[in-house]
Design a protein around this motif. Structure first.
Motif, PDB file in Angstrom:
ATOM      1  N   THR A 408      43.948  48.781  34.918  1.00 39.48           N
ATOM      2  CA  THR A 408      42.914  47.846  35.350  1.00 39.48           C
ATOM      3  C   THR A 408      41.576  48.570  35.395  1.00 39.48           C
ATOM      4  O   THR A 408      41.531  49.811  35.442  1.00 39.48           O
ATOM      5  N   PRO A 409      40.447  47.845  35.373  1.00 37.18           N
ATOM      6  CA  PRO A 409      39.143  48.516  35.454  1.00 37.18           C
ATOM      7  C   PRO A 409      38.998  49.417  36.666  1.00 37.18           C
ATOM      8  O   PRO A 409      38.328  50.459  36.596  1.00 37.18           O
ATOM      9  N   ASP A 410      39.639  49.066  37.788  1.00 38.17           N
ATOM     10  CA  ASP A 410      39.549  49.906  38.975  1.00 38.17           C
ATOM     11  C   ASP A 410      40.294  51.223  38.812  1.00 38.17           C
ATOM     12  O   ASP A 410      40.075  52.161  39.581  1.00 38.17           O
ATOM     13  N   GLU A 411      41.194  51.320  37.807  1.00 45.35           N
ATOM     14  CA  GLU A 411      41.933  52.560  37.554  1.00 45.35           C
ATOM     15  C   GLU A 411      41.267  53.421  36.480  1.00 45.35           C
ATOM     16  O   GLU A 411      41.728  54.531  36.208  1.00 45.35           O
ATOM     17  N   ASP A 412      40.190  52.929  35.871  1.00 50.61           N
ATOM     18  CA  ASP A 412      39.530  53.671  34.794  1.00 50.61           C
ATOM     19  C   ASP A 412      38.994  55.006  35.298  1.00 50.61           C
ATOM     20  O   ASP A 412      38.506  55.112  36.435  1.00 50.61           O
ATOM     21  N   LEU A 413      39.074  56.003  34.440  1.00 49.97           N
ATOM     22  CA  LEU A 413      38.536  57.324  34.750  1.00 49.97           C
ATOM     23  C   LEU A 413      37.572  57.746  33.653  1.00 49.97           C
ATOM     24  O   LEU A 413      37.818  57.512  32.460  1.00 49.97           O
ATOM     25  N   ASP A 414      36.483  58.391  34.067  1.00 47.00           N
ATOM     26  CA  ASP A 414      35.533  58.968  33.112  1.00 47.00           C
ATOM     27  C   ASP A 414      35.717  60.475  33.004  1.00 47.00           C
ATOM     28  O   ASP A 414      35.446  61.067  31.954  1.00 47.00           O
ATOM     29  N   ILE A 415      36.118  61.098  34.104  1.00 40.58           N
ATOM     30  CA  ILE A 415      36.215  62.554  34.168  1.00 40.58           C
ATOM     31  C   ILE A 415      37.532  62.929  34.833  1.00 40.58           C
ATOM     32  O   ILE A 415      37.904  62.354  35.855  1.00 40.58           O
ATOM     33  N   VAL A 416      38.223  63.905  34.260  1.00 42.67           N
ATOM     34  CA  VAL A 416      39.375  64.510  34.912  1.00 42.67           C
ATOM     35  C   VAL A 416      39.078  65.999  35.089  1.00 42.67           C
ATOM     36  O   VAL A 416      38.688  66.677  34.138  1.00 42.67           O
ATOM     37  N   VAL A 417      39.230  66.469  36.321  1.00 44.00           N
ATOM     38  CA  VAL A 417      39.070  67.882  36.654  1.00 44.00           C
ATOM     39  C   VAL A 417      40.472  68.467  36.770  1.00 44.00           C
ATOM     40  O   VAL A 417      41.292  67.960  37.545  1.00 44.00           O
ATOM     41  N   ALA A 418      40.775  69.507  36.015  1.00 44.03           N
ATOM     42  CA  ALA A 418      42.156  69.973  35.956  1.00 44.03           C
ATOM     43  C   ALA A 418      42.231  71.440  35.567  1.00 44.03           C
ATOM     44  O   ALA A 418      41.264  72.023  35.073  1.00 44.03           O
ATOM     45  N   THR A 419      43.403  72.004  35.785  1.00 46.04           N
ATOM     46  CA  THR A 419      43.734  73.307  35.225  1.00 46.04           C
ATOM     47  C   THR A 419      44.370  73.083  33.852  1.00 46.04           C
ATOM     48  O   THR A 419      44.590  71.951  33.432  1.00 46.04           O
ATOM     49  N   SER A 420      44.693  74.181  33.196  1.00 44.60           N
ATOM     50  CA  SER A 420      45.213  74.077  31.833  1.00 44.60           C
ATOM     51  C   SER A 420      46.526  73.320  31.768  1.00 44.60           C
ATOM     52  O   SER A 420      46.894  72.811  30.708  1.00 44.60           O
ATOM     53  N   ALA A 421      47.256  73.209  32.890  1.00 44.15           N
ATOM     54  CA  ALA A 421      48.536  72.508  32.881  1.00 44.15           C
ATOM     55  C   ALA A 421      48.386  71.046  32.474  1.00 44.15           C
ATOM     56  O   ALA A 421      49.322  70.443  31.953  1.00 44.15           O
ATOM     57  N   PHE A 422      47.202  70.460  32.698  1.00 39.03           N
ATOM     58  CA  PHE A 422      47.007  69.054  32.349  1.00 39.03           C
ATOM     59  C   PHE A 422      46.788  68.855  30.855  1.00 39.03           C
ATOM     60  O   PHE A 422      47.227  67.879  30.283  1.00 39.03           O
ATOM     61  N   GLY A 423      46.117  69.788  30.211  1.00 42.42           N
ATOM     62  CA  GLY A 423      45.670  69.546  28.847  1.00 42.42           C
ATOM     63  C   GLY A 423      46.742  69.580  27.788  1.00 42.42           C
ATOM     64  O   GLY A 423      46.601  68.970  26.741  1.00 42.42           O
ATOM     65  N   LEU A 424      47.849  70.304  28.049  1.00 40.96           N
ATOM     66  CA  LEU A 424      48.838  70.500  27.002  1.00 40.96           C
ATOM     67  C   LEU A 424      49.467  69.187  26.571  1.00 40.96           C
ATOM     68  O   LEU A 424      50.082  68.478  27.364  1.00 40.96           O
ATOM     69  N   GLY A 425      49.285  68.871  25.296  1.00 47.74           N
ATOM     70  CA  GLY A 425      49.915  67.690  24.736  1.00 47.74           C
ATOM     71  C   GLY A 425      49.216  66.387  25.062  1.00 47.74           C
ATOM     72  O   GLY A 425      49.683  65.327  24.659  1.00 47.74           O
ATOM     73  N   ILE A 426      48.104  66.431  25.792  1.00 49.04           N
ATOM     74  CA  ILE A 426      47.399  65.205  26.118  1.00 49.04           C
ATOM     75  C   ILE A 426      46.768  64.650  24.844  1.00 49.04           C
ATOM     76  O   ILE A 426      46.007  65.334  24.165  1.00 49.04           O
ATOM     77  N   ASP A 427      47.100  63.429  24.526  1.00 51.37           N
ATOM     78  CA  ASP A 427      46.658  62.833  23.268  1.00 51.37           C
ATOM     79  C   ASP A 427      45.766  61.632  23.561  1.00 51.37           C
ATOM     80  O   ASP A 427      46.244  60.510  23.700  1.00 51.37           O
ATOM     81  N   ILE A 428      44.458  61.893  23.702  1.00 51.18           N
ATOM     82  CA  ILE A 428      43.464  60.844  23.943  1.00 51.18           C
ATOM     83  C   ILE A 428      42.442  60.962  22.823  1.00 51.18           C
ATOM     84  O   ILE A 428      41.758  61.979  22.697  1.00 51.18           O
TER      85      ILE A 428
END
Length: 813
Positions: A408-428
Motif C-alpha cells: 500500500t502507499p503507506d508501506e512505500d519506502l524511498d530509502i533503506v539503511v542497512a548493512t551488507s546483509a540486506f543487499g545480497l540478492g536484492i533484485d530491485i
C-alpha cells in the motif's frame, strides 16, 4: 524553460503519485521526488493549485529548488566537496534515467526461440551460457559469469522447460526473486494455477503440493531459498535424486558462497554438501547437472566454486563486463558530523529509491545503521526503513516490497539503511542511488552493493562518504575473518571424536575445548563452523549435509531459518587426509589453505581503498583487472569495460559509455554423443554423405533425422539462407563455417554436421575439416564432385569414409 503541471509529473512518476496519495507525506520526501521529476522533464513546475503552493521557499531551497513567482525552478547541484570538474551534476543522469546498457541482439538458437519465444539472445555470453546449460550432462557443472540484465534466468529456465517432466530446483537468495521467477514461468505457460516458488508466507496448501510433488516426481520446477532447500525440501529432493528424475540444480548469486562462506547466509555454503549428497544418491548416468549463476567473480571465487561444486565435466562461460550504469563518486569526511551533513545534502538531491550502507549495526566505533536512521529522521525523511544486522527473511521481504512499491502507499519506502546483509540478492530494477557511509572491507562487497543500482540498464549514482576511522574499521574487519591455526586445532580436537559411518564423520558443533564457557552458545557453534569451513577451503575435509526429518511444511521463512540453524548442531564431514590427528600437520595444512584466503582478503581491501581514495585511471579499467579471471589450468578471461562516470573520466572529459560486446570466453569441455544407430555407421567418429542435385526434400529429411539422433551443430556457409525444419527436442544450433573454422576453442565436443557449399574455398574447408575431425562424430555433407582440399587427386567423400548416398543413409536411420 518549459513548464509542467503536478498532474503531468504524477503521470510520469508512479512513486510521486503514490506519495501524494499517502497521508502525512513529509515535505523532505516530496521535495526530492519533485526535483527528480523536474530534472527528467527539464522544466519548471507551476505551483498554483498544488498542495504545496504556500510552502516556505526555504523548504525548496534545501533541495536545490528555487521559487520564482508562481513557478518552481531547478538549481544545479554541484557541491564543492565532490569532484564533478564542472562537467556533470551527480543527480542529473540518474534523475533522467539515461540509458547506459544496450543489448547486443545476437541471433538466437532455434531451441531458445522455441522455448522462450525470443528471436535474439541478449549477448554472445547469454547465447553460449544457454548452450552450455542445455548440453550439461549427468554430474556436469556449468559456471556462468554474466552481467546484470543479460538474461541469466533464461539460461536455466530454458533447460528446465525443455526437459520437463524431469525436475529442476533453482536456489535464489530472496523471496521476491523466487516470486518473480514463478510469475515468469506461469506467464510462459499461460497458466498461473501451478505453484513453483516455495517460501514461508506462501499458501500452506501450495507449499505442501510443492514438497509432495518433488517427492512424487510431479513437481518439475521448484524455486526456493537455500535455507528451505537444506531443510524442508532436502528429503523430497533426495527422493527425486534417488529416483533419477532430478535433472538440474541451480544456484543463483553463487558468488555469495565464495565471498561469505559461513559468515552470512551459511545455507549457501551448505548447498555444496546437499548437492554432493544428491549426486551421490542418484543412479549412475542420471545425476543432476549443476549451473552456478553470478554477475561478478574473481579468481579466488572461481577457485572456491570449482572446488565446492566440482563435476564430471566443467564449463566456464565468462561474459563479464564492468557496470556502466553507476557513476562513481567519493568524499573524505573530517568527522561524523561532516559525514552527516554531506549525507543529508546528498539525499536531498539524489533520486529514489536509494540504499544507504553501513558496516556496523550496533558498534559505535563509526557510523551504524541506528545513527544513520536518526540523522534521516531529524532531516525530515519519513519513507525510510532500517535493516540492522542479519535480518529475518520477513524483514528483508518487507523492505524490498516497500522499495518496489508492491504494498500500500503507506508501506512505500524511498530509502533503506542497512548493512551488507540486506543487499545480497536484492533484485530491485530501479534503484537510482547507493550511498556508503563507511569504507567497505573488500572491493567485492563494494562492487556488489553498488551493483544493486541501475539494474534496469539506466544511470545511477554510487557515492562513498568515509572518515579515517572508517578506514581503520575496514582494516580490522578484513584481518579478523579467519580463525587462527592454533585455535582451530583446539576446536578440531574437541570435534573429531564423533560418530563414524564409513568414510564420514559426524561431529558435534557444540563440542567444547578448555576455553569455552558455554558450549551451546551461538558463539561456540559459530567458531566450530568457521573451523570446518576453513578446513574445507584448505582441502582437508569435504562437508556433507544431513537430510533433516520432520520439518513442518507450515513453517514460515523465519522458522525455516531457525530450523536451519538448529540443524547445524552437528555436521557430517569426509576426511581427505590421514594426518589430521597430528597437530603440526593440521596447522601446516590449515595455514597453507588460509594463505590464499588471507591474500585474497588483503587484495580486496587494497582495491576498495584505492578506488575510494582515488586512482589515476578509470575506475572500471581498474575493476576489470581485478575481475580478470584465471582458471586452474591458466586460461585467462579479461573483462569488457564500460563506464558510467568516474573521477578520472570526468577529469579527462570522457563521456559515459557502455561496455562493448565481445565474444564469450569459454573454458572446459561440454560433451555429447550421438545415439547408437547413428554412431555405429561411422568409422573412428567420421562419415560423409554424398549430395546430388535436387535433393532438397531428402536433405531436409536427413537433417531432421540426424538432429533427432544427437547431432548438435550444423556448420554451413549459408547460416541464414536455410530454414532447417526438425522435430528434434534436444538443443541444436547453426554455425557459420567461416567463423567456426577459425576458432580454436574446443568447448563443444559434440556430434557435428558440416554442410559443404560449392562456393566454399579450399582453405576454409581444410580448416573446417580439421576442427570437425576433433569432434566425437563428424559428418560431412558434400557434393559428389567436391575434391579433398588436402589431396586434389581424390574426392572429399573418398577421403572422409565411410560414405553414403542420402537415400542409403535414410534407410539405415
Amino acid at each position: 524553460m518549459a513548464s509542467v503541471t503536478l498532474d503531468e509529473l504524477r503521470a510520469r512518476d508512479r512513486r510521486l503519485d503514490r506519495r501524494l496519495s499517502r497521508r502525512g507525506a513529509s515535505a523532505a520526501d516530496l521535495a526530492v521526488l519533485i526535483r527528480t521529476g523536474l530534472i527528467a522533464s527539464r522544466a519548471s513546475l507551476a505551483l498554483p493549485g498544488t498542495p504545496f503552493e504556500h510552502w516556505d521557499p526555504g523548504v525548496w531551497a534545501g533541495h536545490g529548488l528555487l521559487r520564482k513567482g508562481t513557478a518552481l525552478r531547478l538549481a544545479e547541484w554541484k557541491p564543492g566537496w565532490l569532484d564533478h570538474y564542472d562537467t556533470t551534476a551527480p543527480d542529473d543522469a540518474p534523475s533522467r534515467r539515461a540509458p547506459r546498457r544496450f543489448d547486443d541482439d545476437v541471433p538466437a538458437d532455434v531451441f531458445y526461440q522455441q522455448t522462450m519465444g525470443h528471436a535474439a539472445a541478449k549477448s554472445f555470453g547469454q547465447r553460449d551460457a544457454l548452450r552450455a546449460a542445455a548440453l550439461a550432462g549427468p554430474g556436469d557443472t556449468v559456471i556462468c559469469v554474466l552481467p546484470t540484465g543479460s538474461g541469466k534466468s533464461d539460461v536455466v529456465l530454458t533447460r528446465a522447460l525443455r526437459n520437463r517432466p524431469r525436475q529442476a530446483v533453482i536456489v535464489v537468495p530472496t523471496i521476491s526473486l523466487a516470486i518473480d521467477l514463478e510469475r515468469r514461468v506461469q506467464g510462459l505457460l499461460g497458466d498461473d494455477r501451478d505453484p513453483f516458488a516455495y517460501f514461508g508466507s506462501a499458501d500452506p496448501s501450495d507449499k505442501e503440493r510443492i514438497r509432495d510433488g518433488i517427492a512424487a516426481g510431479s513437481q518439475w520446477l521448484t524455486i526456493a531459498a537455500p535455507e528451505a532447500a537444506c531443510t524442508v525440501l532436502a528429503a523430497p529432493l533426495t527422493q527425486a535424486a534417488e529416483r533419477g528424475t532430478l535433472d538440474l540444480i541451480v544456484v543463483d548469486e553463487a558468488h555469495i558462497v565464495a565471498e561469505w562462506g559461513d559468515a552470512f547466509r551459511p545455507a549457501f555454503h551448505a548447498l555444496a554438501g546437499l548437492r554432493q549428497r544428491l549426486l551421490d544418491t542418484a543412479p549412475q548416468g542420471r545425476q543432476a547437472a549443476t549451473v552456478l549463476l553470478t554477475g561478478t567473480l574473481d579468481t579466488y571465487g572461481l577457485s572456491t566454486l570449482t572446488r565446492l561444486f566440482g563435476g564430471r565435466h566443467r564449463v566456464l562461460v565468462s561474459g563479464q563486463t564492468t557496470r556502466s550504469e553507476p557513476a562513481w563518486w567519493s568524499a573524505r569526511c573530517t568527522n561524523e558530523a561532516d559525514k552527516r551533513d554531506k549525507l543529508i545534502e546528498a539525499l536531498r538531491h539524489l533520486p529514489r529509491p536509494a540504499l544507504v550502507y553501513t558496516t556496523l549495526h550496533m558498534s559505535e566505533r563509526s557510523t551504524n545503521t541506528r545513527t544513520v536512521r536518526s540523522w534521516l529522521t531529524d532531516a525530515g525523511f519519513a519513507a525510510v526503513a532500517e535493516i540492522a544486522g542479519n535480518p529475518k527473511p520477513s524483514v528483508r521481504q518487507a523492505a524490498v516490497r516497500g522499495l518496489r512499491l508492491d504494498g500500500t502507499p503507506d508501506e512505500d519506502l524511498d530509502i533503506v539503511v542497512a548493512t551488507s546483509a540486506f543487499g545480497l540478492g536484492i533484485d530491485i530494477d530501479d534503484v537510482r542511488s547507493v550511498v556508503h557511509v563507511c569504507m567497505p572491507e573488500s572491493v567485492d562487497r563494494l562492487y556488489q552493493e553498488v551493483g544493486r543500482s541501475g539494474r534496469d540498464g539506466r544511470a545511477a549514482t554510487a557515492l562513498v562518504l568515509w572518515t579515517p576511522v572508517d578506514m581503520r574499521v575496514a582494516n580490522d574487519i578484513a584481518r579478523e575473518r579467519l580463525i587462527g591455526p592454533d585455535l582451530a586445532w583446539l576446536r578440531w580436537q574437541s570435534m573429531r571424536h564423533g560418530q563414524w559411518s564409513g568414510d564420514e564423520l559426524t561431529v558435534d558443533l557444540r563440542a567444547e575445548h578448555a576455553g569455552v564457557t558455554y558450549p551451546s552458545s551461538r558463539a561456540n557453534i559459530y567458531w566450530n563452523v568457521q573451523t570446518l569451513a576453513a578446513m574445507d577451503r584448505a582441502g582437508m575435509i569435504r562437508r556433507s549435509w544431513p537430510v533433516p526429518h520432520d520439518v513442518p511444511v507450515d513453517a514460515d521463512d523465519d522458522e525455516v531459518e531457525a530450523l536451519f540453524d538448529a540443524q547445524r548442531a552437528a555436521a557430517t564431514v569426509e576426511i581427505l587426509h590421514s594426518d589430521l590427528d597430528d597437530a603440526e600437520a593440521f596447522r601446516a595444512r590449515l595455514a597453507a589453505g588460509q594463505r590464499e584466503t588471507r591474500d585474497a582478503a588483503a587484495a580486496a581491501l587494497t582495491t576498495a581503498t584505492d578506488l575510494i581514495q582515488g586512482i589515476d585511471e578509470c575506475v572500471n579499467h581498474y575493476l576489470a583487472r581485478r575481475y580478470r579471471l584465471e582458471d586452474d589450468v591458466g586460461n585467462q578471461f579479461p573483462v569488457s569495460v564500460g563506464c558510467g562516470g568516474c573521477p578520472h573520466c570526468r577529469r579527462t572529459g570522457r563521456l559515459p559509455a557502455p561496455a562493448p560486446g565481445h565474444p564469450t570466453l569459454l573454458a572446459g569441455e561440454s560433451h555429447a554423443e550421438a545415439i547408437d544407430d547413428l554412431r555405429c555407421l561411422s568409422a573412428d567418429g567420421r562419415m560423409s554423405v554424398r549430395l546430388g542435385p535436387s535433393n532438397d526434400s531428402a536433405l531436409q529429411t536427413l537433417v531432421d533425422r540426424l538432429l533427432r539422433r544427437g547431432v548438435i551443430v550444423i556448420v554451413t556457409a549459408d547460416r541464414k539462407g536455410v530454414a532447417w525444419r526438425t522435430r528434434a527436442t534436444g538443443p541444436w544450433w547453426v554455425e557459420d563455417v567461416h567463423a567456426w573454422s577459425g576458432r580454436s576453442n574446443a568447448t563443444w565436443r559434440v556430434p557435428t554436421l558440416l554442410v559443404v557449399d560449392p562456393s566454399l574455398g579450399d582453405t576454409i574447408l581444410a580448416r573446417a575439416l580439421s576442427r570437425l575431425a576433433r569432434q566425437p562424430l563428424g559428418i560431412v555433407l558434400t557434393p559428389r564432385t567436391r575434391r579433398d582440399p588436402a589431396n586434389s587427386r581424390q574426392l572429399l567423400h573418398e577421403a572422409w569414409t565411410p560414405s553414403y548416398e542420402i537415400e542409403d543413409l535414410l534407410r539405415k536411420i
